[in-house]
Design an enzyme around this catalytic site. Structure first.
Site, PDB file in Angstrom:
ATOM      1  N   ASN A  46       0.865  -1.178   0.000  1.00  0.00           N
ATOM      2  CA  ASN A  46       0.000   0.000   0.000  1.00  0.00           C
ATOM      3  C   ASN A  46       0.906   1.234   0.000  1.00  0.00           C
ATOM      4  O   ASN A  46       1.456   1.598   1.035  1.00  0.00           O
ATOM      5  CB  ASN A  46      -0.902  -0.048   1.248  1.00  0.00           C
ATOM      6  CG  ASN A  46      -1.843   1.131   1.317  1.00  0.00           C
ATOM      7  OD1 ASN A  46      -1.877   1.957   0.416  1.00  0.00           O
ATOM      8  ND2 ASN A  46      -2.609   1.200   2.399  1.00  0.00           N
ATOM      9  N   LYS A 103       0.123   4.210  -0.354  1.00  0.00           N
ATOM     10  CA  LYS A 103      -0.559   5.374   0.231  1.00  0.00           C
ATOM     11  C   LYS A 103      -0.278   6.620  -0.626  1.00  0.00           C
ATOM     12  O   LYS A 103      -0.143   6.512  -1.840  1.00  0.00           O
ATOM     13  CB  LYS A 103      -0.147   5.564   1.690  1.00  0.00           C
ATOM     14  CG  LYS A 103      -0.329   4.267   2.492  1.00  0.00           C
ATOM     15  CD  LYS A 103      -0.278   4.458   3.975  1.00  0.00           C
ATOM     16  CE  LYS A 103      -0.436   3.102   4.655  1.00  0.00           C
ATOM     17  NZ  LYS A 103      -0.529   3.187   6.103  1.00  0.00           N
ATOM     18  N   HIS A 118      -9.790   0.882   4.351  1.00  0.00           N
ATOM     19  CA  HIS A 118      -8.525   1.051   5.080  1.00  0.00           C
ATOM     20  C   HIS A 118      -8.746   1.949   6.296  1.00  0.00           C
ATOM     21  O   HIS A 118      -9.575   2.860   6.266  1.00  0.00           O
ATOM     22  CB  HIS A 118      -7.460   1.653   4.151  1.00  0.00           C
ATOM     23  CG  HIS A 118      -6.110   1.646   4.777  1.00  0.00           C
ATOM     24  ND1 HIS A 118      -5.691   2.649   5.625  1.00  0.00           N
ATOM     25  CD2 HIS A 118      -5.103   0.736   4.741  1.00  0.00           C
ATOM     26  CE1 HIS A 118      -4.479   2.357   6.057  1.00  0.00           C
ATOM     27  NE2 HIS A 118      -4.101   1.203   5.538  1.00  0.00           N
ATOM     28  N   GLU A 159      -7.214   4.395   7.413  1.00  0.00           N
ATOM     29  CA  GLU A 159      -7.104   5.846   7.173  1.00  0.00           C
ATOM     30  C   GLU A 159      -8.362   6.388   6.505  1.00  0.00           C
ATOM     31  O   GLU A 159      -8.761   7.529   6.742  1.00  0.00           O
ATOM     32  CB  GLU A 159      -5.833   6.135   6.348  1.00  0.00           C
ATOM     33  CG  GLU A 159      -4.588   6.010   7.223  1.00  0.00           C
ATOM     34  CD  GLU A 159      -3.406   5.313   6.576  1.00  0.00           C
ATOM     35  OE1 GLU A 159      -3.290   5.324   5.330  1.00  0.00           O
ATOM     36  OE2 GLU A 159      -2.578   4.738   7.326  1.00  0.00           O
ATOM     37  N   GLU A 208      -5.989  -5.362  10.012  1.00  0.00           N
ATOM     38  CA  GLU A 208      -4.947  -4.380  10.301  1.00  0.00           C
ATOM     39  C   GLU A 208      -5.297  -3.638  11.593  1.00  0.00           C
ATOM     40  O   GLU A 208      -6.066  -2.670  11.561  1.00  0.00           O
ATOM     41  CB  GLU A 208      -4.849  -3.366   9.161  1.00  0.00           C
ATOM     42  CG  GLU A 208      -4.520  -3.973   7.821  1.00  0.00           C
ATOM     43  CD  GLU A 208      -3.953  -2.918   6.877  1.00  0.00           C
ATOM     44  OE1 GLU A 208      -2.761  -3.004   6.570  1.00  0.00           O
ATOM     45  OE2 GLU A 208      -4.683  -1.998   6.488  1.00  0.00           O
ATOM     46  N   GLY A 219       1.763   1.894  10.755  1.00  0.00           N
ATOM     47  CA  GLY A 219       2.700   3.016  10.673  1.00  0.00           C
ATOM     48  C   GLY A 219       3.341   3.387  12.001  1.00  0.00           C
ATOM     49  O   GLY A 219       3.947   4.446  12.128  1.00  0.00           O
ATOM     50  N   SER A 223       2.863  -2.492  10.298  1.00  0.00           N
ATOM     51  CA  SER A 223       4.304  -2.515  10.567  1.00  0.00           C
ATOM     52  C   SER A 223       4.964  -3.857  10.208  1.00  0.00           C
ATOM     53  O   SER A 223       5.845  -4.332  10.928  1.00  0.00           O
ATOM     54  CB  SER A 223       4.582  -2.140  12.022  1.00  0.00           C
ATOM     55  OG  SER A 223       4.122  -0.823  12.278  1.00  0.00           O
TER      56      SER A 223
HETATM   57  P1  PGA Z   1       2.387  -0.010   7.658  1.00  0.00           P
HETATM   58  O1  PGA Z   1       0.959   0.237   6.948  1.00  0.00           O
HETATM   59  O2  PGA Z   1       2.962  -1.265   7.083  1.00  0.00           O
HETATM   60  O3  PGA Z   1       3.194   1.214   7.297  1.00  0.00           O
HETATM   61  O4  PGA Z   1       2.133  -0.124   9.114  1.00  0.00           O
HETATM   62  C1  PGA Z   1       0.096  -0.830   6.691  1.00  0.00           C
HETATM   63  C2  PGA Z   1      -1.167  -0.326   6.021  1.00  0.00           C
HETATM   64  O5  PGA Z   1      -1.607   0.787   6.334  1.00  0.00           O
HETATM   65  O6  PGA Z   1      -1.755  -1.012   5.172  1.00  0.00           O
END
Ligand code: PGA
Length: 298
Positions: free
Chosen positions: A61, A63, A145, A147, A215, A221, A261
């Site tokens: 992803n 982003k 997601h 976010e 997730e 993140g 992560s």
């Molecule tokens: P990350 O993000 O690996 O940076 O924690 C995962 C995601 O948001 O899909």
């Protein structure tokens, strides 16, 4: 570069190869005259065969990161890397780079949009539709997601409507769910992820085009990964929820991937859990270590 047809033929042959042990284990399991340890042993074999019958899936992803130069470099790294043949790989590109990503990534690597709207077209400034995504040759979309849920306030209901329309439009859907830290601490993780999954399940007719991404929001993140045991526990419960609320067949076949992560350093242990069928990777998907994550089960 391989053609789409070649890739499809290879994928079908792989699926046939993978299903052979599953059929054998199922026949063994159905032998009801086997008693005690034999029956338990055949049940274990059957469960392992089911696990290995689900193609490992690694999504990146990206982003709202990168530009043509840096994403172009990443694409070159992926195109020239040795990627595990039995793993399905999909990169989630920013909307304006979907065409760029699809035109430049090798055909063996899928592309996903990171969001889409719930209808085909109309006066919805700033939105994109599944039809447009497909028009760019892109075959997947990430929906729900954290976010989108927590920064942009998308509700379970809207995510469900988007899932329904994306699937009707023949896109594959990476549907995301996950609890916030305060929900985990309050002991409501199951309640939260079951409710989010229900809103998705209510809108799915064909599960073969859905990958469920668990997730935990507190792990996204933050560098704070769920332990392999924590991930496995939720994945297993989700699979049992699907068994009880959707069907046995979907519970056995749907891929439940973990996100939060994931790195080159922790992917092997996470990926060895029985119910972890792959990853959705944010930060590390922009780095060359994404190749190591793709090859976690190699
Ligand atoms: P990350 O993000 O690996 O940076 O924690 C995962 C995601 O948001 O899909």
């Amino acid at each position: 570069m391989r053609s789409d047809n070649q890739s499809q033929r290879r994928r079908r042959a792989r699926t046939r190869r993978r299903k052979r042990p599953l059929l054998f284990a199922h026949c063994l399991y159905e032998e009801h005259h086997l008693l005690g340890p034999c029956r338990r042993f055949s049940a274990i074999i059957y469960r392992l065969a089911i696990m290995s019958s689900r193609t490992f899936f690694v999504g990146g992803n990206w982003k709202m990161n990168g530009d043509k130069k840096s994403l172009g470099d990443l694409i070159t790294t992926l195109n020239t890397a040795s990627l595990h043949d039995e793993t399905e790989v999909v990169c989630g590109a920013p909307t304006v780079y979907l065409d760029f990503a699809r035109s430049n990534l090798d055909a063996r690597i899928g592309v996903a949009a990171q969001n889409c709207y719930k209808v085909a077209k109309g006066a919805f400034t700033g939105e994109i539709s599944p039809a447009m995504i497909k028009d760019c040759g892109v075959e997947w979309v990430i929906l729900g997601h954290s976010e989108r849920r927590h920064v942009f306030g998308e509700s379970d209901e809207l995510i469900g409507q988007k899932v329904a329309h994306a699937l009707e439009s023949d896109l594959g859907v990476i549907a995301c769910i996950g609890e916030k830290l305060e929900e985990r601490e309050a002991g409501t993780t199951e309640e939260v992820v079951y409710a989010q999954t229900q809103a998705i399940a209510d809108n799915v007719k064909d599960w073969s085009k859905v990958v469920l991404a668990y997730e935990p929001v507190w792990a996204i993140g933050t560098g704070k990964t769920a332990s392999p045991e924590q991930a496995q526990e939720v994945h297993e419960k989700l699979r049992e929820w699907i068994r009880a609320n959707v069907s046995e067949a979907v519970a056995d076949s749907v891929r439940i991937i973990y996100g939060g992560s994931v790195t080159g350093a922790n992917c092997k242990e996470l990926g060895s859990q029985n119910d972890v069928d792959g990853f959705l990777v944010g930060g590390a998907s922009l780095k060359p270590e994404f190749v190591d994550i793709i090859n976690a089960r190699a």
